[in-house]
Motif scaffolding. Sequence first.
Motif, mmCIF file in Angstrom:
data_model
loop_
_atom_site.group_PDB
_atom_site.id
_atom_site.type_symbol
_atom_site.label_atom_id
_atom_site.label_comp_id
_atom_site.label_asym_id
_atom_site.label_seq_id
_atom_site.Cartn_x
_atom_site.Cartn_y
_atom_site.Cartn_z
ATOM 1 N N VAL A 44 -10.454 16.434 -57.159
ATOM 2 C CA VAL A 44 -11.066 15.286 -57.877
ATOM 3 C C VAL A 44 -10.676 14.148 -58.329
ATOM 4 O O VAL A 44 -9.757 13.976 -58.091
ATOM 5 C CB VAL A 44 -11.271 15.691 -59.459
ATOM 6 C CG1 VAL A 44 -11.776 14.930 -60.294
ATOM 7 C CG2 VAL A 44 -11.804 17.199 -59.981
ATOM 8 N N VAL A 45 -11.264 13.582 -57.427
ATOM 9 C CA VAL A 45 -11.447 11.793 -57.027
ATOM 10 C C VAL A 45 -12.394 11.163 -58.622
ATOM 11 O O VAL A 45 -13.992 11.363 -58.426
ATOM 12 C CB VAL A 45 -11.583 11.180 -56.230
ATOM 13 C CG1 VAL A 45 -11.487 9.752 -55.979
ATOM 14 C CG2 VAL A 45 -10.640 11.513 -55.389
ATOM 15 N N ASP A 46 -12.120 11.083 -59.893
ATOM 16 C CA ASP A 46 -12.297 10.226 -61.008
ATOM 17 C C ASP A 46 -11.931 8.869 -60.857
ATOM 18 O O ASP A 46 -10.822 8.113 -60.748
ATOM 19 C CB ASP A 46 -12.744 10.672 -62.198
ATOM 20 C CG ASP A 46 -11.167 11.462 -62.401
ATOM 21 O OD1 ASP A 46 -9.947 10.709 -61.848
ATOM 22 O OD2 ASP A 46 -10.930 11.846 -63.833
ATOM 23 N N GLU A 47 -12.480 8.351 -61.650
ATOM 24 C CA GLU A 47 -12.207 7.001 -62.708
ATOM 25 C C GLU A 47 -11.808 6.539 -64.068
ATOM 26 O O GLU A 47 -12.749 7.728 -64.373
ATOM 27 C CB GLU A 47 -13.663 5.507 -62.256
ATOM 28 C CG GLU A 47 -13.300 5.244 -61.009
ATOM 29 C CD GLU A 47 -14.631 3.621 -61.062
ATOM 30 O OE1 GLU A 47 -14.774 3.216 -60.002
ATOM 31 O OE2 GLU A 47 -15.652 3.819 -61.914
ATOM 32 N N VAL A 48 -10.874 6.809 -64.337
ATOM 33 C CA VAL A 48 -10.355 6.536 -65.391
ATOM 34 C C VAL A 48 -10.010 4.854 -66.760
ATOM 35 O O VAL A 48 -9.051 4.444 -65.492
ATOM 36 C CB VAL A 48 -9.281 7.223 -65.498
ATOM 37 C CG1 VAL A 48 -9.484 9.159 -65.572
ATOM 38 C CG2 VAL A 48 -8.177 7.050 -65.078
ATOM 39 N N ALA A 49 -10.109 5.103 -67.743
ATOM 40 C CA ALA A 49 -10.282 3.942 -68.209
ATOM 41 C C ALA A 49 -8.683 4.029 -68.051
ATOM 42 O O ALA A 49 -7.780 5.266 -68.984
ATOM 43 C CB ALA A 49 -10.958 3.588 -69.366
ATOM 44 N N VAL A 50 -7.454 2.429 -67.805
ATOM 45 C CA VAL A 50 -6.036 2.530 -68.279
ATOM 46 C C VAL A 50 -6.153 1.339 -69.357
ATOM 47 O O VAL A 50 -6.238 0.492 -68.915
ATOM 48 C CB VAL A 50 -5.756 2.503 -66.584
ATOM 49 C CG1 VAL A 50 -3.724 2.222 -67.732
ATOM 50 C CG2 VAL A 50 -6.005 4.015 -66.020
ATOM 51 N N ALA A 51 -5.439 1.852 -70.431
ATOM 52 C CA ALA A 51 -4.512 0.752 -71.491
ATOM 53 C C ALA A 51 -4.365 -0.753 -70.603
ATOM 54 O O ALA A 51 -4.942 -2.293 -70.723
ATOM 55 C CB ALA A 51 -4.115 0.731 -72.757
ATOM 56 N N GLU A 52 -3.072 -0.681 -70.040
ATOM 57 C CA GLU A 52 -3.164 -1.854 -69.036
ATOM 58 C C GLU A 52 -3.749 -2.341 -68.220
ATOM 59 O O GLU A 52 -3.529 -3.644 -67.335
ATOM 60 C CB GLU A 52 -1.622 -1.210 -68.388
ATOM 61 C CG GLU A 52 -1.130 -1.130 -70.372
ATOM 62 C CD GLU A 52 0.728 -2.016 -70.505
ATOM 63 O OE1 GLU A 52 1.229 -2.256 -69.157
ATOM 64 O OE2 GLU A 52 1.123 -0.844 -71.061
ATOM 65 N N ARG A 53 -4.864 -1.862 -67.507
ATOM 66 C CA ARG A 53 -5.465 -2.674 -66.732
ATOM 67 C C ARG A 53 -7.406 -3.102 -67.239
ATOM 68 O O ARG A 53 -7.501 -2.502 -67.499
ATOM 69 C CB ARG A 53 -5.788 -1.552 -65.282
ATOM 70 C CG ARG A 53 -4.763 -0.855 -65.089
ATOM 71 C CD ARG A 53 -4.146 -1.742 -63.929
ATOM 72 N NE ARG A 53 -2.932 -1.848 -63.356
ATOM 73 C CZ ARG A 53 -2.799 -0.951 -62.495
ATOM 74 N NH1 ARG A 53 -3.493 -0.512 -61.296
ATOM 75 N NH2 ARG A 53 -1.797 -0.124 -61.630
ATOM 76 N N ALA A 54 -7.541 -4.281 -66.269
ATOM 77 C CA ALA A 54 -8.963 -4.862 -66.578
ATOM 78 C C ALA A 54 -9.881 -3.366 -66.506
ATOM 79 O O ALA A 54 -10.921 -3.753 -67.241
ATOM 80 C CB ALA A 54 -9.174 -6.213 -66.443
ATOM 81 N N ARG A 55 -9.585 -3.341 -65.683
ATOM 82 C CA ARG A 55 -10.905 -2.359 -64.624
ATOM 83 C C ARG A 55 -10.471 -1.165 -64.206
ATOM 84 O O ARG A 55 -8.815 -0.523 -64.618
ATOM 85 C CB ARG A 55 -10.985 -2.644 -62.909
ATOM 86 C CG ARG A 55 -11.331 -4.189 -63.543
ATOM 87 C CD ARG A 55 -12.236 -4.797 -62.482
ATOM 88 N NE ARG A 55 -11.623 -4.054 -60.843
ATOM 89 C CZ ARG A 55 -11.154 -4.061 -59.534
ATOM 90 N NH1 ARG A 55 -11.920 -5.184 -59.527
ATOM 91 N NH2 ARG A 55 -11.796 -3.265 -58.397
ATOM 92 N N PRO A 56 -11.196 0.283 -64.799
ATOM 93 C CA PRO A 56 -10.783 1.266 -64.341
ATOM 94 C C PRO A 56 -10.054 1.658 -63.034
ATOM 95 O O PRO A 56 -10.289 0.944 -62.180
ATOM 96 C CB PRO A 56 -11.673 2.493 -64.606
ATOM 97 C CG PRO A 56 -12.973 1.229 -64.723
ATOM 98 C CD PRO A 56 -12.513 0.170 -64.435
#
Length: 131
Positions: A44-56
């Motif tokens: 699976v390739v997905d986009e996940v939100a990461v608190a320390e990054r402005a973009r997923p």
Amino acid sequence: MPHAPVAPGAGVGDPLPPAPEPSVAAEVRTAATGTVLAHGKGVVVDEVAVAERARPVRRLTVSAAFEVRALDYELLIDGKPVGRGLLTENLDAARAVLSEDVQLKPGATVTYRYGDEAPVTVGTLTMGGPR
């Protein structure tokens, strides 16, 4: 969290990108499935939100039976190393943050390898989420 230490100087003259900073790595390992960009059997390739990054971030997940070893597993797409495998808690998957220059395409073969061992094929990519 299970994860082999990253060798000193990893990423310098190394075909793999350096491991992400620990806080990002922890989120990449544990985040629920985000927006699926591509999938396949065991992949699976997905986009996940990461608190320390402005973009997923784009995350590649390879499902297989892994074990903690001295080196990082390498995750590859069409034979090109794209990331260091961050092992999940129960060792049933390795995950990597994909850099922006990694291009996803239908039919791309996803593999993993350890050290000099032959790559293990996991599956091929189909664009979009499961139907």
